[in-house]
Design a protein around this motif. Structure first.
Motif, PDB file in Angstrom:
ATOM      1  N   CYS A 161       0.869  -1.176   0.000  1.00  0.00           N
ATOM      2  CA  CYS A 161       0.000   0.000   0.000  1.00  0.00           C
ATOM      3  C   CYS A 161       0.910   1.231   0.000  1.00  0.00           C
ATOM      4  O   CYS A 161       1.953   1.224   0.652  1.00  0.00           O
ATOM      5  N   VAL A 162       0.515   2.276  -0.735  1.00  0.00           N
ATOM      6  CA  VAL A 162       1.333   3.496  -0.741  1.00  0.00           C
ATOM      7  C   VAL A 162       0.492   4.737  -0.473  1.00  0.00           C
ATOM      8  O   VAL A 162       0.902   5.850  -0.787  1.00  0.00           O
ATOM      9  N   VAL A 163      -0.702   4.536   0.099  1.00  0.00           N
ATOM     10  CA  VAL A 163      -1.615   5.666   0.257  1.00  0.00           C
ATOM     11  C   VAL A 163      -0.999   6.758   1.128  1.00  0.00           C
ATOM     12  O   VAL A 163      -1.244   7.937   0.925  1.00  0.00           O
ATOM     13  N   ARG A 164      -0.181   6.332   2.094  1.00  0.00           N
ATOM     14  CA  ARG A 164       0.594   7.287   2.895  1.00  0.00           C
ATOM     15  C   ARG A 164       2.031   6.798   2.968  1.00  0.00           C
ATOM     16  O   ARG A 164       2.299   5.606   2.796  1.00  0.00           O
ATOM     17  N   GLN A 165       2.953   7.726   3.263  1.00  0.00           N
ATOM     18  CA  GLN A 165       4.370   7.359   3.339  1.00  0.00           C
ATOM     19  C   GLN A 165       4.579   6.241   4.344  1.00  0.00           C
ATOM     20  O   GLN A 165       5.386   5.322   4.123  1.00  0.00           O
ATOM     21  N   SER A 166       3.836   6.282   5.463  1.00  0.00           N
ATOM     22  CA  SER A 166       4.040   5.285   6.513  1.00  0.00           C
ATOM     23  C   SER A 166       3.756   3.870   5.989  1.00  0.00           C
ATOM     24  O   SER A 166       4.441   2.919   6.363  1.00  0.00           O
ATOM     25  N   ALA A 167       2.767   3.749   5.107  1.00  0.00           N
ATOM     26  CA  ALA A 167       2.442   2.428   4.546  1.00  0.00           C
ATOM     27  C   ALA A 167       3.578   1.963   3.638  1.00  0.00           C
ATOM     28  O   ALA A 167       3.983   0.797   3.661  1.00  0.00           O
ATOM     29  N   GLU A 168       4.095   2.906   2.846  1.00  0.00           N
ATOM     30  CA  GLU A 168       5.198   2.578   1.941  1.00  0.00           C
ATOM     31  C   GLU A 168       6.433   2.156   2.745  1.00  0.00           C
ATOM     32  O   GLU A 168       7.122   1.193   2.377  1.00  0.00           O
ATOM     33  N   ASP A 169       6.690   2.861   3.850  1.00  0.00           N
ATOM     34  CA  ASP A 169       7.845   2.527   4.695  1.00  0.00           C
ATOM     35  C   ASP A 169       7.752   1.093   5.219  1.00  0.00           C
ATOM     36  O   ASP A 169       8.754   0.394   5.312  1.00  0.00           O
ATOM     37  N   LYS A 170       6.523   0.681   5.554  1.00  0.00           N
ATOM     38  CA  LYS A 170       6.337  -0.688   6.053  1.00  0.00           C
ATOM     39  C   LYS A 170       6.760  -1.704   5.005  1.00  0.00           C
ATOM     40  O   LYS A 170       7.420  -2.693   5.301  1.00  0.00           O
ATOM     41  N   ALA A 171       6.376  -1.451   3.766  1.00  0.00           N
ATOM     42  CA  ALA A 171       6.712  -2.379   2.678  1.00  0.00           C
ATOM     43  C   ALA A 171       8.231  -2.440   2.513  1.00  0.00           C
ATOM     44  O   ALA A 171       8.816  -3.524   2.400  1.00  0.00           O
ATOM     45  N   TYR A 172       8.889  -1.274   2.531  1.00  0.00           N
ATOM     46  CA  TYR A 172      10.347  -1.268   2.358  1.00  0.00           C
ATOM     47  C   TYR A 172      11.063  -1.925   3.535  1.00  0.00           C
ATOM     48  O   TYR A 172      12.080  -2.585   3.361  1.00  0.00           O
ATOM     49  N   GLY A 173      10.510  -1.734   4.738  1.00  0.00           N
ATOM     50  CA  GLY A 173      11.080  -2.381   5.918  1.00  0.00           C
ATOM     51  C   GLY A 173      11.106  -3.899   5.734  1.00  0.00           C
ATOM     52  O   GLY A 173      12.130  -4.567   5.945  1.00  0.00           O
ATOM     53  N   ARG A 174       9.987  -4.449   5.309  1.00  0.00           N
ATOM     54  CA  ARG A 174       9.885  -5.896   5.100  1.00  0.00           C
ATOM     55  C   ARG A 174      10.793  -6.329   3.953  1.00  0.00           C
ATOM     56  O   ARG A 174      11.497  -7.341   4.044  1.00  0.00           O
ATOM     57  N   PRO A 232      19.692 -17.812  -1.700  1.00  0.00           N
ATOM     58  CA  PRO A 232      19.238 -17.216  -2.970  1.00  0.00           C
ATOM     59  C   PRO A 232      18.098 -17.982  -3.646  1.00  0.00           C
ATOM     60  O   PRO A 232      17.568 -17.499  -4.639  1.00  0.00           O
ATOM     61  N   THR A 233      17.725 -19.142  -3.111  1.00  0.00           N
ATOM     62  CA  THR A 233      16.611 -19.865  -3.750  1.00  0.00           C
ATOM     63  C   THR A 233      15.257 -19.252  -3.397  1.00  0.00           C
ATOM     64  O   THR A 233      14.251 -19.580  -4.008  1.00  0.00           O
ATOM     65  N   LYS A 234      15.246 -18.389  -2.386  1.00  0.00           N
ATOM     66  CA  LYS A 234      13.974 -17.772  -1.988  1.00  0.00           C
ATOM     67  C   LYS A 234      13.449 -16.892  -3.126  1.00  0.00           C
ATOM     68  O   LYS A 234      14.222 -16.215  -3.805  1.00  0.00           O
ATOM     69  N   ILE A 235      12.139 -16.909  -3.284  1.00  0.00           N
ATOM     70  CA  ILE A 235      11.514 -16.091  -4.328  1.00  0.00           C
ATOM     71  C   ILE A 235      10.791 -14.930  -3.656  1.00  0.00           C
ATOM     72  O   ILE A 235      10.001 -15.129  -2.728  1.00  0.00           O
ATOM     73  N   ILE A 236      11.083 -13.714  -4.118  1.00  0.00           N
ATOM     74  CA  ILE A 236      10.411 -12.545  -3.544  1.00  0.00           C
ATOM     75  C   ILE A 236       9.488 -11.934  -4.590  1.00  0.00           C
ATOM     76  O   ILE A 236       9.907 -11.608  -5.706  1.00  0.00           O
ATOM     77  N   GLY A 237       8.219 -11.795  -4.214  1.00  0.00           N
ATOM     78  CA  GLY A 237       7.234 -11.162  -5.092  1.00  0.00           C
ATOM     79  C   GLY A 237       6.728  -9.876  -4.470  1.00  0.00           C
ATOM     80  O   GLY A 237       6.489  -9.809  -3.261  1.00  0.00           O
ATOM     81  N   LEU A 238       6.615  -8.858  -5.285  1.00  0.00           N
ATOM     82  CA  LEU A 238       6.101  -7.580  -4.810  1.00  0.00           C
ATOM     83  C   LEU A 238       4.823  -7.298  -5.578  1.00  0.00           C
ATOM     84  O   LEU A 238       4.794  -7.376  -6.811  1.00  0.00           O
ATOM     85  N   MET A 239       3.759  -6.990  -4.834  1.00  0.00           N
ATOM     86  CA  MET A 239       2.455  -6.837  -5.462  1.00  0.00           C
ATOM     87  C   MET A 239       1.800  -5.542  -4.987  1.00  0.00           C
ATOM     88  O   MET A 239       2.188  -4.993  -3.964  1.00  0.00           O
ATOM     89  N   GLY A 240       0.837  -5.066  -5.748  1.00  0.00           N
ATOM     90  CA  GLY A 240      -0.001  -3.976  -5.253  1.00  0.00           C
ATOM     91  C   GLY A 240       0.453  -2.594  -5.653  1.00  0.00           C
ATOM     92  O   GLY A 240       1.155  -2.403  -6.644  1.00  0.00           O
ATOM     93  N   CYS A 241       0.092  -1.622  -4.832  1.00  0.00           N
ATOM     94  CA  CYS A 241       0.218  -0.223  -5.241  1.00  0.00           C
ATOM     95  C   CYS A 241       1.657   0.297  -5.256  1.00  0.00           C
ATOM     96  O   CYS A 241       1.934   1.303  -5.902  1.00  0.00           O
ATOM     97  N   LEU A 242       2.588  -0.377  -4.579  1.00  0.00           N
ATOM     98  CA  LEU A 242       3.985   0.039  -4.717  1.00  0.00           C
ATOM     99  C   LEU A 242       4.455  -0.257  -6.137  1.00  0.00           C
ATOM    100  O   LEU A 242       5.224   0.500  -6.733  1.00  0.00           O
ATOM    101  N   VAL A 243       3.974  -1.339  -6.691  1.00  0.00           N
ATOM    102  CA  VAL A 243       4.289  -1.682  -8.078  1.00  0.00           C
ATOM    103  C   VAL A 243       3.476  -0.788  -9.005  1.00  0.00           C
ATOM    104  O   VAL A 243       4.017  -0.157  -9.912  1.00  0.00           O
ATOM    105  N   GLY A 244       2.174  -0.718  -8.750  1.00  0.00           N
ATOM    106  CA  GLY A 244       1.313   0.123  -9.578  1.00  0.00           C
ATOM    107  C   GLY A 244       1.161  -0.454 -10.966  1.00  0.00           C
ATOM    108  O   GLY A 244       1.693  -1.518 -11.286  1.00  0.00           O
ATOM    109  N   VAL A 245       0.411   0.267 -11.792  1.00  0.00           N
ATOM    110  CA  VAL A 245       0.198  -0.229 -13.145  1.00  0.00           C
ATOM    111  C   VAL A 245       1.151   0.436 -14.133  1.00  0.00           C
ATOM    112  O   VAL A 245       1.046   0.230 -15.322  1.00  0.00           O
ATOM    113  N   ARG A 246       2.080   1.247 -13.620  1.00  0.00           N
ATOM    114  CA  ARG A 246       2.841   2.054 -14.548  1.00  0.00           C
ATOM    115  C   ARG A 246       4.297   1.684 -14.781  1.00  0.00           C
ATOM    116  O   ARG A 246       4.757   1.593 -15.895  1.00  0.00           O
TER     117      ARG A 246
END
Ligand code: 5AD
Length: 489
Positions: free
Chosen positions: A46-59, A71-85
């Motif tokens: 979620c990126v609706v507020r900076q605090s939400a974005e910070d949580k995503a980056y923290g994780r 390195p075998t771990k797979i990381i997926g990023l989804m949602g509004c931080l990615v956005g449609v753009r």
């Protein structure tokens, strides 16, 4: 493989995560609660507020460090931080992320796991190009009409079509038979241009889901034991406006209500509303259909006309006030929720006071209060000064929070001694936890398995956040009169 999804932000993300989980499980992957045991990590952001974005980056930083060790771990990023753009730019910034998924589009992860890496790349590029076209926001206009015809196609193409197989959704294992309340997206994206809001940039243009897909989705949930569904949209009352001669939200409620009667769904809700799109017909429909709950979420955002104008909300406070009266007149016993932003650019102490006064006057059932947070590319971030200090924002937030707590405590106290109908959602610390038609939380005790049942509960205690009650006829244990078995004659 095992997967773990962190879901941040709104109910739409909850629905999107459920869709991804469902698709992963169709391919044989399984959820694990202990995230360290998972092979696939997904953060739905979620990126609706900076605090939400910070949580995503923290994780993300935490996962990055762990991935260096394994390195075998797979990381997926989804949602509004990615956005449609712009997944390409994000890809450069976060090279350790394997998969980028725009909101409501899990396909890239599935393609990646199917060992179709090249296709995943192509999908990301395609999504970016499409979004560039879709998400163009013209700040000169309060509202941009989407092109007739496109939305249903967009929706069928990638919002619901592939993952949902026409709308059906198989719940992930851990929710099957236990999930009582589920969310069903009906409108994706948003085409309004509130000056503070990043959502239209990240979720793309407004597009309604075809009614057939919604029907299939609701039916499939009902058949897996779901008893309550909440129809979702950033502006849910805009449902169908982009489909020529299509149903509107009131029509959709009638359709879903019929399915609910056939399939045993007890309750229907919808959110979020915008003051300008709530018609009397919609309100009368809510009042007329017994399974549609008396619960409206209609954000106000500010109680001062100039601030509302700067936010480009498109209504005055007098219009909002009239709307609240209209809702209360037409839907007896209705609960109304609102959102407020404090410390918006240029908001003076007097203007804030007007917001305070409006909340004090209207006495709504819930207010979600947020401190203004400038978001990249929005009009307010580019054109207006973020001139209210953090301390002052916090002061205003706290003042409204305190006021609202008092109001809700008063409203809830009226339920004391009343019997209310509760839909039981889960077991929590030895008690059953459920909600009233007005969406108020109720805890009570019973040895019976009541999950998913509608029960009458007599309210014995109320507070601002929840209430406690008992089943009629049940006696609460009184510690003084309990005689230990060994001491009985
Ligand atoms: N800053 C603070 N709050 C915001 N919201 C939306 N954008 C911002 C922002 N830039 C709030 C609004 C909205 C809720 C989902 O988040 O109140 O209704």
């Amino acid at each position: 493989m095992h997967y773990h999804i962190w879901t941040l932000g709104c109910q739409m993300n909850t629905a999107d995560s459920q869709l991804l989980a469902s698709e992963l499980e169709k391919r044989g992957h399984r959820a694990v609660e202990d995230w360290q045991q998972a092979d696939i990590w997904v953060i739905n952001t979620c990126v609706v507020r900076q605090s939400a974005e910070d949580k995503a980056y923290g994780r993300l930083n935490q996962l990055n460090a762990l991935k260096k060790k394994d390195p075998t771990k797979i990381i997926g990023l989804m949602g509004c931080l990615v956005g449609v753009r712009d997944p390409l730019r994000l890809r450069r910034k976060l090279p350790y992320v394997d998969v980028f998924m725009p909101p409501s589009e899990p396909e890239a992860m599935l393609a990646f796991l199917d060992d179709r890496g090249a296709e995943a790349d192509a999908l990301a590029v395609e999504a970016a190009a499409r979004a560039m076209r879709d998400a163009i926001q013209d700040e000169e206009f309060h509202f941009i009409e989407p092109q007739p015809g496109t939305p249903a196609v967009v929706s069928r193409d990638y919002a619901g079509g592939m993952g949902h197989a026409g709308g059906d959704l198989i719940l992930p294992l851990h929710e099957r038979g236990t999930l009582v309340s589920a969310h069903v997206p009906v409108v994706y994206g948003c085409s309004h241009a509130c000056t503070y809001c990043i959502i239209p940039f990240r979720r793309g243009i407004e597009r309604s889901r075809p009614v057939g897909e919604i029907v299939a989705h609701v039916r499939s949930l009902a058949r897996q034991g779901v008893k309550e569904i909440t129809l979702l949209g950033q502006i849910v009352d805009r449902y169908g406006k982009d489909i020529p001669d299509g149903p509107d939200l009131a029509d959709l409620l009638h359709i879903v209500h019929e399915i609910a009667e056939e399939e045993g769904i007890a309750r229907i809700r919808f959110l979020t509303s915008h003051p300008n799109w709530m018609t009397d017909r919609l309100l009368d429909t809510v009042a007329a259909l017994p399974r549609v709950m008396p619960h409206i979420e209609v954000p106000n955002q500010a109680g001062d006309d100039d601030v509302l104008e700067n936010m480009k909300r498109g209504y005055t406070i007098e219009a909002y006030r009239r709307l609240i009266h209209r809702i209360r007149e037409r839907i007896p016993g209705v609960a109304i929720h609102t959102d407020i932003i404090v410390g918006f650019s240029g908001e003076t102490a007097e203007q804030f006071q007007r917001t305070y006064d409006v909340l004090a006057e209207l006495k709504l059932d819930k207010a979600h209060i947020a401190k203004y947070s400038p978001r990249p590319h929005t009009v307010s971030q580019r054109r207006m000064d973020d001139d209210v200090t953090p301390e002052e924002k916090e002061r205003r937030r706290k003042a409204l929070d305190d006021l609202q707590q008092q109001i809700v405590a008063e409203i809830n106290a009226r339920y004391l001694g009343e019997t209310v109908e509760v839909l039981v959602e889960e077991r929590h610390k030895g008690k059953w936890r459920g909600r009233t038609p007005q969406n108020k939380l109720v805890f009570f005790e019973s040895d019976r398995n009541l999950l998913g049942e509608l029960v009458n509960v007599e309210i014995t205690w109320t507070g601002p956040w929840s209430m406690q009650g008992r089943l009629p006829g049940s006696v609460e244990a009184d510690p003084v009169t309990i005689i230990p078995i060994s001491a009985q004659p």
